[in-house]
Structure formats: C-alpha cells, structure tokens
Design an enzyme around this catalytic site. Sequence first.
Site, PDB file in Angstrom:
ATOM      1  N   PRO A  63      31.780   6.624  11.964  1.00  0.00           N
ATOM      2  CA  PRO A  63      31.405   6.167  13.311  1.00  0.00           C
ATOM      3  C   PRO A  63      31.924   7.116  14.389  1.00  0.00           C
ATOM      4  O   PRO A  63      33.013   7.663  14.278  1.00  0.00           O
ATOM      5  CB  PRO A  63      32.087   4.797  13.411  1.00  0.00           C
ATOM      6  CG  PRO A  63      32.307   4.362  12.009  1.00  0.00           C
ATOM      7  CD  PRO A  63      32.543   5.612  11.227  1.00  0.00           C
ATOM      8  N   GLU A  64      31.119   7.311  15.427  1.00  0.00           N
ATOM      9  CA  GLU A  64      31.549   8.146  16.546  1.00  0.00           C
ATOM     10  C   GLU A  64      32.258   7.278  17.579  1.00  0.00           C
ATOM     11  O   GLU A  64      32.304   6.052  17.481  1.00  0.00           O
ATOM     12  CB  GLU A  64      30.345   8.880  17.131  1.00  0.00           C
ATOM     13  CG  GLU A  64      29.597   9.661  16.065  1.00  0.00           C
ATOM     14  CD  GLU A  64      28.978  10.956  16.539  1.00  0.00           C
ATOM     15  OE1 GLU A  64      29.312  11.433  17.632  1.00  0.00           O
ATOM     16  OE2 GLU A  64      28.163  11.512  15.786  1.00  0.00           O
ATOM     17  N   LYS A  81      38.405   8.070  17.779  1.00  0.00           N
ATOM     18  CA  LYS A  81      38.000   7.290  16.614  1.00  0.00           C
ATOM     19  C   LYS A  81      39.109   6.363  16.123  1.00  0.00           C
ATOM     20  O   LYS A  81      39.015   5.810  15.022  1.00  0.00           O
ATOM     21  CB  LYS A  81      37.540   8.231  15.499  1.00  0.00           C
ATOM     22  CG  LYS A  81      36.335   9.074  15.911  1.00  0.00           C
ATOM     23  CD  LYS A  81      35.830   9.942  14.790  1.00  0.00           C
ATOM     24  CE  LYS A  81      34.630  10.770  15.249  1.00  0.00           C
ATOM     25  NZ  LYS A  81      34.051  11.579  14.156  1.00  0.00           N
ATOM     26  N   ARG A 100      48.403  13.173  19.380  1.00  0.00           N
ATOM     27  CA  ARG A 100      47.752  14.143  18.489  1.00  0.00           C
ATOM     28  C   ARG A 100      46.269  14.302  18.798  1.00  0.00           C
ATOM     29  O   ARG A 100      45.611  15.182  18.245  1.00  0.00           O
ATOM     30  CB  ARG A 100      47.915  13.697  17.026  1.00  0.00           C
ATOM     31  CG  ARG A 100      49.344  13.752  16.500  1.00  0.00           C
ATOM     32  CD  ARG A 100      49.351  13.730  14.981  1.00  0.00           C
ATOM     33  NE  ARG A 100      48.811  12.485  14.448  1.00  0.00           N
ATOM     34  CZ  ARG A 100      49.552  11.465  14.023  1.00  0.00           C
ATOM     35  NH1 ARG A 100      50.871  11.539  14.087  1.00  0.00           N
ATOM     36  NH2 ARG A 100      48.987  10.376  13.538  1.00  0.00           N
ATOM     37  N   ASN A 135      29.398  14.232  14.623  1.00  0.00           N
ATOM     38  CA  ASN A 135      28.356  15.187  14.295  1.00  0.00           C
ATOM     39  C   ASN A 135      27.109  15.038  15.157  1.00  0.00           C
ATOM     40  O   ASN A 135      26.456  16.025  15.498  1.00  0.00           O
ATOM     41  CB  ASN A 135      27.981  15.036  12.817  1.00  0.00           C
ATOM     42  CG  ASN A 135      27.544  16.343  12.198  1.00  0.00           C
ATOM     43  OD1 ASN A 135      27.596  17.384  12.836  1.00  0.00           O
ATOM     44  ND2 ASN A 135      27.101  16.291  10.956  1.00  0.00           N
ATOM     45  N   ARG A 173      30.914  20.273   7.563  1.00  0.00           N
ATOM     46  CA  ARG A 173      29.953  19.294   8.068  1.00  0.00           C
ATOM     47  C   ARG A 173      28.616  19.979   8.343  1.00  0.00           C
ATOM     48  O   ARG A 173      28.574  21.151   8.702  1.00  0.00           O
ATOM     49  CB  ARG A 173      30.462  18.644   9.367  1.00  0.00           C
ATOM     50  CG  ARG A 173      31.771  17.882   9.224  1.00  0.00           C
ATOM     51  CD  ARG A 173      31.638  16.659   8.328  1.00  0.00           C
ATOM     52  NE  ARG A 173      30.664  15.707   8.846  1.00  0.00           N
ATOM     53  CZ  ARG A 173      30.940  14.776   9.752  1.00  0.00           C
ATOM     54  NH1 ARG A 173      32.156  14.696  10.273  1.00  0.00           N
ATOM     55  NH2 ARG A 173      30.000  13.936  10.150  1.00  0.00           N
TER      56      ARG A 173
END
Length: 278
Positions: A2-3, A52, A123, A164, A260
């Site tokens: 999931p984005e 995310k 991070r 992506n 990817r």
Amino acid sequence: MPEGHTLHRLAGELTETFGGQVVEVSSPQGRFAGSAALLDDQVLVGAEAWGKHLFVEFPEDRFVHVHLGLYGRFDVYADVPVVPDPVGQVRVRLATDSSYADLRGATACELLTRAERDVVVARSGPDPLRADADPAIAWERIRRSKAPIGGLLMDQSVLAGVGNVYRAEVLFRHRMDPYRPGNTLRIGQWRAIWDDLVVLMQEGVRTGRIDTVRPAHTPEAMDRPPRRDDHGGEVYVYRRNGMPCHVCGRAVRTAELQGRNLFWCSQCQRRYRSRALQ
C-alpha cells in the site's frame, strides 16, 4: 505494498470509528497477546500515519506501530449489528459493542513508547500528506545524491509514503527521465514534483484510488475504455508496459530499478544528458 494515501485513509477510519472510545484489544492469533493485554479496555486516543507507517495511540504515550508490508490488511467495520468472532489469522482486533477492526498479515506490529515511535519517524523522510512535512529535508538528500530520481522517490528515508505508482506517474507528469541523477535536478523542478504529489496523494486519500491523468486524457475525453486493473484508477504509465502512451502514442517501457518495476515513456520522458557530455 500500500502507498501512503492508503495508510492515511486507514488512520482516518480508525480515528473516526474508535477515537475517544474504550476499546477491547485482543490478539486472536496470539502473537500480540502480551501487548494487547496492556491496552485492553483503554481509550483509543486516535491514529495517524507517517509515510507507510501507522501509529495507533493509547494513553500513557503508548503506540501500536503497524507496517502492512506486501500482504498486510487492517479492515475496519463500523456500526455492525453484531461483532462476529474472529476468522483466520487475526494479529490484532480492536472492538467496541458495534464496531471492530482486524489486522492480518502485517510485516510489523509492535507496541512502542513515544520515544521509540519518534525513532521510527526520524528514519523517514517528509510525508507529502502531512501538514508538518518539510520538502526541504528531502531536497537536501536528493541534491547531494547521484542515484536516479526514480529510485530516490521510492527511498522512504528520502520521501515517505511514495510507492511505485506515484513514483512512475509523477515523473511522467513532469516529463522527467527516471534515470536522471538526483543531483542534476533544480530546486524548482523538485518543488513542482513535491507540490504535485501533495495534490495527487490528497485526492487518493479522498477517493481511495490513484488517479493521475489530466482532464484531457481521461477515458471520456479520449473516447477510450477505462482502465481495468486491480489497483484501479486512471494512470499514464504504471503497469501499462507495451501499451501506447496516452500523450504521444509510443509504447510504454518497463525495466527493473532497485528491485522494483519501473514504467516510463521514452518519448515523453527523454533520456537526460548532462551538459558536460553534450
């Protein structure tokens, strides 16, 4: 995977359904049982996303940190007549008398203190969906890097929440070669990409799908069939390899970049050539 818009949408659902209420917290699967016992019958303060990462807050600065990964799901069911028994491998269940949410298959599910939550956030790069995001932080990392911009946009330590689909689409919308080194971008180009991501991802939160085509390229405007894809939404290049570009007609290309699949149009996104080599 999931984005970021999916996580922000989920955070909103959890807050709307459970925020400010005493909830039952359990781990039918058993892998979160110890932490669930500490949170059971406590007030769920609210939920938020950073890229995310999802954080569900409870009193005393305790946070359930969830990263869905490739296969995770956190399904929310509000205002149901009866809360059913859990089915399958439910890592965490949140429940009231009339609503429940089940987490399955997540890559990460852990109970964190505020300090530990802040380490996770530190991070991560800035999130275009957060009002407190600073695009200058991402720019500092991009302008110093020789890595391709197509990889940098997916690096969650550079920019949080972009996956992506948004990566491929925003680069197409700005006619940018995905292999162009980050340190060759101008700040105005970066700010235009950032501002576009803010708008596109906010729309994704609102609708629950990713639509990136401009009005002139919708199915209605072009008299073409709508896209048929599990991911939904109208896009320019994502998962359209070999199909004609909506703008120029050239076949969309695909290649692997940093593990990817990358999608782009070689005509609309011409190869970047440094002036030093011209």
